[in-house]
Design an enzyme around this catalytic site. Sequence first.
Site, PDB file in Angstrom:
ATOM      1  CG  ASP A 104      -2.438  -7.556  -2.096  1.00 48.02           C
ATOM      2  OD1 ASP A 104      -1.979  -6.541  -2.666  1.00 48.02           O
ATOM      3  OD2 ASP A 104      -1.948  -8.075  -1.075  1.00 48.02           O
ATOM      4  CG  ASP A 212      -0.454  -6.878   3.158  1.00 48.66           C
ATOM      5  OD1 ASP A 212      -0.872  -6.626   4.307  1.00 48.66           O
ATOM      6  OD2 ASP A 212       0.083  -6.042   2.425  1.00 48.66           O
ATOM      7  CD  GLU A 274       4.258  -5.613   2.108  1.00 50.90           C
ATOM      8  OE1 GLU A 274       4.376  -4.380   1.982  1.00 50.90           O
ATOM      9  OE2 GLU A 274       3.335  -6.159   2.769  1.00 50.90           O
ATOM     10  CG  HIS A 347       0.197  -0.300  -2.757  1.00 51.75           C
ATOM     11  ND1 HIS A 347       0.995  -1.409  -3.013  1.00 51.75           N
ATOM     12  CD2 HIS A 347      -0.323  -0.501  -1.538  1.00 51.75           C
ATOM     13  CE1 HIS A 347       0.915  -2.235  -1.983  1.00 51.75           C
ATOM     14  NE2 HIS A 347       0.124  -1.706  -1.070  1.00 51.75           N
ATOM     15  CG  ASP A 348       2.625   0.130   0.776  1.00 54.14           C
ATOM     16  OD1 ASP A 348       2.803  -1.076   1.065  1.00 54.14           O
ATOM     17  OD2 ASP A 348       1.512   0.691   0.829  1.00 54.14           O
TER      18      ASP A 348
HETATM   19  O1  TEU Z   1       2.483  -2.902   3.676  1.00 55.84           O
HETATM   20  C1  TEU Z   1       3.279  -3.292   4.727  1.00 55.84           C
HETATM   21  C2  TEU Z   1       4.273  -2.307   5.073  1.00 55.84           C
HETATM   22  O2  TEU Z   1       5.251  -2.620   5.623  1.00 55.84           O
HETATM   23  C3  TEU Z   1       4.018  -0.938   4.665  1.00 55.84           C
HETATM   24  O3  TEU Z   1       2.984  -0.509   5.384  1.00 55.84           O
HETATM   25  C4  TEU Z   1       5.168  -0.093   4.969  1.00 55.84           C
HETATM   26  O4  TEU Z   1       5.548  -0.184   6.226  1.00 55.84           O
HETATM   27  C5  TEU Z   1       4.857   1.292   4.784  1.00 55.84           C
HETATM   28  O5  TEU Z   1       3.763   1.524   4.067  1.00 55.84           O
HETATM   29  C6  TEU Z   1       5.974   1.854   4.075  1.00 55.84           C
HETATM   30  O6  TEU Z   1       5.647   3.129   3.944  1.00 55.84           O
HETATM   31  C7  TEU Z   1       1.394  -3.740   3.405  1.00 55.84           C
HETATM   32  C8  TEU Z   1       0.613  -3.134   2.263  1.00 55.84           C
HETATM   33  O7  TEU Z   1       1.429  -3.084   1.135  1.00 55.84           O
HETATM   34  C9  TEU Z   1       0.170  -1.758   2.712  1.00 55.84           C
HETATM   35  O8  TEU Z   1      -0.459  -1.051   1.679  1.00 55.84           O
HETATM   36  C10 TEU Z   1      -0.779  -1.936   3.876  1.00 55.84           C
HETATM   37  O9  TEU Z   1      -1.105  -0.686   4.367  1.00 55.84           O
HETATM   38  C11 TEU Z   1      -0.122  -2.758   4.972  1.00 55.84           C
HETATM   39  O10 TEU Z   1       0.564  -3.905   4.513  1.00 55.84           O
HETATM   40  C12 TEU Z   1      -1.186  -3.289   5.892  1.00 55.84           C
HETATM   41  O11 TEU Z   1      -1.964  -4.231   5.206  1.00 55.84           O
END
Ligand code: TEU
Length: 587
Positions: A104, A212, A274, A347-348
């Site tokens: 990542d 990310d 992403e 994971h989000d």
């Molecule tokens: O996520 C980016 C992102 O857009 C997410 O945070 C999203 O908005 C939200 O979680 C949806 O619920 C990335 C990573 O995947 C996330 O885990 C990190 O928290 C974020 O960037 C910051 O690095």
Amino acid sequence: MNTEPHAAAPWWTSAVVYQIYPRSFQDSDGDGIGDLRGILQRVDYLAELGVDVVWLSPVYRSPQHDNGYDISDYQDIDPLFGTLDDLDLLTAALHEHGIKVVMDLVVNHTSHEHQWFAESRSAKDSPRRDWYWWRPGRGGMEPGAPGAEPTNWGSLFSGPAWEYDEATGEYYLHLFSREQPDLNWENPAVRQAIYGMMRWWLDRGIDGFRMDVINFISKDVRADGSLPDGPVVSGPYGDPAQGTINGPRVHEFLQEMQREVFGGRRDAVLLVGETPGTTVEDGLLFSDRRRGELDMVFTFEHVSLDQGPAGKFDRKPLDLRDLKATLGRWQTGLADVGWNALYWDNHDQPRIVSRYGDDGRYRVESATMLATVLHLHRGTPYVYQGEELAMTNAHFTSFDAYRDIESLRFVAQSRELGHLTDDQILASLAAVSRDNARTPVQWDSSANAGFTTGKPWIAVNLNHATINAQGQRADRGSVFQYYRQLIMLRHSDPVVQLGDFTMLLPEHPHIYAFSRSLNGTKLFVLGNFSGHDQKADLGQSLSDGAELVIGNYRAPASIVGAIISLRPWEALAIREPGRTRSGGTRP
Ligand code: TEU
């Protein structure tokens, strides 16, 4: 139209990627937090599943405010997860099984404990001051006072996107938490430092990067250094999107990265971005191989269809026609150029079987239907840990069960604003909190599901007694075994890998149907997104030579001419070998 695909097609068009969230995968030292040696213990499981790539969410040194997405040292491993030697061991073990390792890459921001930021905030004339976004407060306002921030942007983790620094009398930008200051990619020294770090990891043998929020790295900064306010849509702050997403130099930076980092290694690695807030047109620009940027991107469009106007915690039911329209648009938009990254879970996001499926009576059927529909689209499928077991949302019922910074900041801001009751906040969290995806992987029915001998950092889902890997590896009819079949199909069937995509029945409210075709061979894919029997009229009867490639019900499907009857959450894939136009059987 794809006619002679195989020779030219990149390796990842027939690959399946498995995402590991190390914190919740497997603990090896009893501290209740997953780690690299824990993943090493499960390499056989990954090999049995048949995946080709493992994407590791961050394991770098980090104060863990955002579970590792706040990095304080890019070239070291956090002791929670192990050591660089542990990662080398894991990489070697995965490579032995022909499984590539993708790290990542979190370079839109660092941790506020990163040495770069410590130096940057130390003094206004620090040599690293311009490595981050520092700005004075809004003219005529008391610095530090609400509204004095340089722009009205809100952070994605609630609150303002600017933090006032008493010591130097200026604000720094953080699109996520105040512990995650944004890097200033306008500064070539920042870019070169990141490229050097990326080459260092490639030299250590890793096979690519998941990048990310990579489309956030170029901010819309004006010639005078100012940044634009955003429209106030909901809540007290302006939306930062226009000033921060797909900014004016994002493609320039990515093309420079290609030249500076990958060179001759380009075709061997996997680069997935992403990219929240990205349209099909942007997706094309990012993944058109001739432009030398990325291989594919994660769009958020299909995982935002059940969001109300106030954002992710504002729920609304999914309309399947919207889902078909959205995924269909990405399929046709990237049909000849570019490539799709296919995912439901990560994971989000909350677990898809609880979100778009039925995690009660029809958990197995809806999980395998969702998997069939996703994996047979044109693109590279991503499986998030536990998805192959149809793990469900956590169904937490109290605030103290939650750990995620985004969720906890949402609770705090909602209580501050007072527009939601605690029950309403709890209901939103239960539906979409990121913690739903972060409960430990359920390896067996023992205490803590075999994840740890200690106290898990977040509660194990109580349904691990019946939903676990041990049971499913031994059960031919399990979700795990069904995923193995889907992955084998991706490996063996050129129609699945490269066939043209055509959406069918776009207006059907409950059935998701499409075809894939290559060199005359056609694959019909159907999924019933409801708990009731449904009928699909394909408008043409299938030939006698048609064969069932995969289905999630043991008993054969009912196909009468052009009418296919689907049972609750049923999925089917039927191959039509080299059909002639007139619909008759093959000459
Ligand atoms: O996520 C980016 C992102 O857009 C997410 O945070 C999203 O908005 C939200 O979680 C949806 O619920 C990335 C990573 O995947 C996330 O885990 C990190 O928290 C974020 O960037 C910051 O690095």
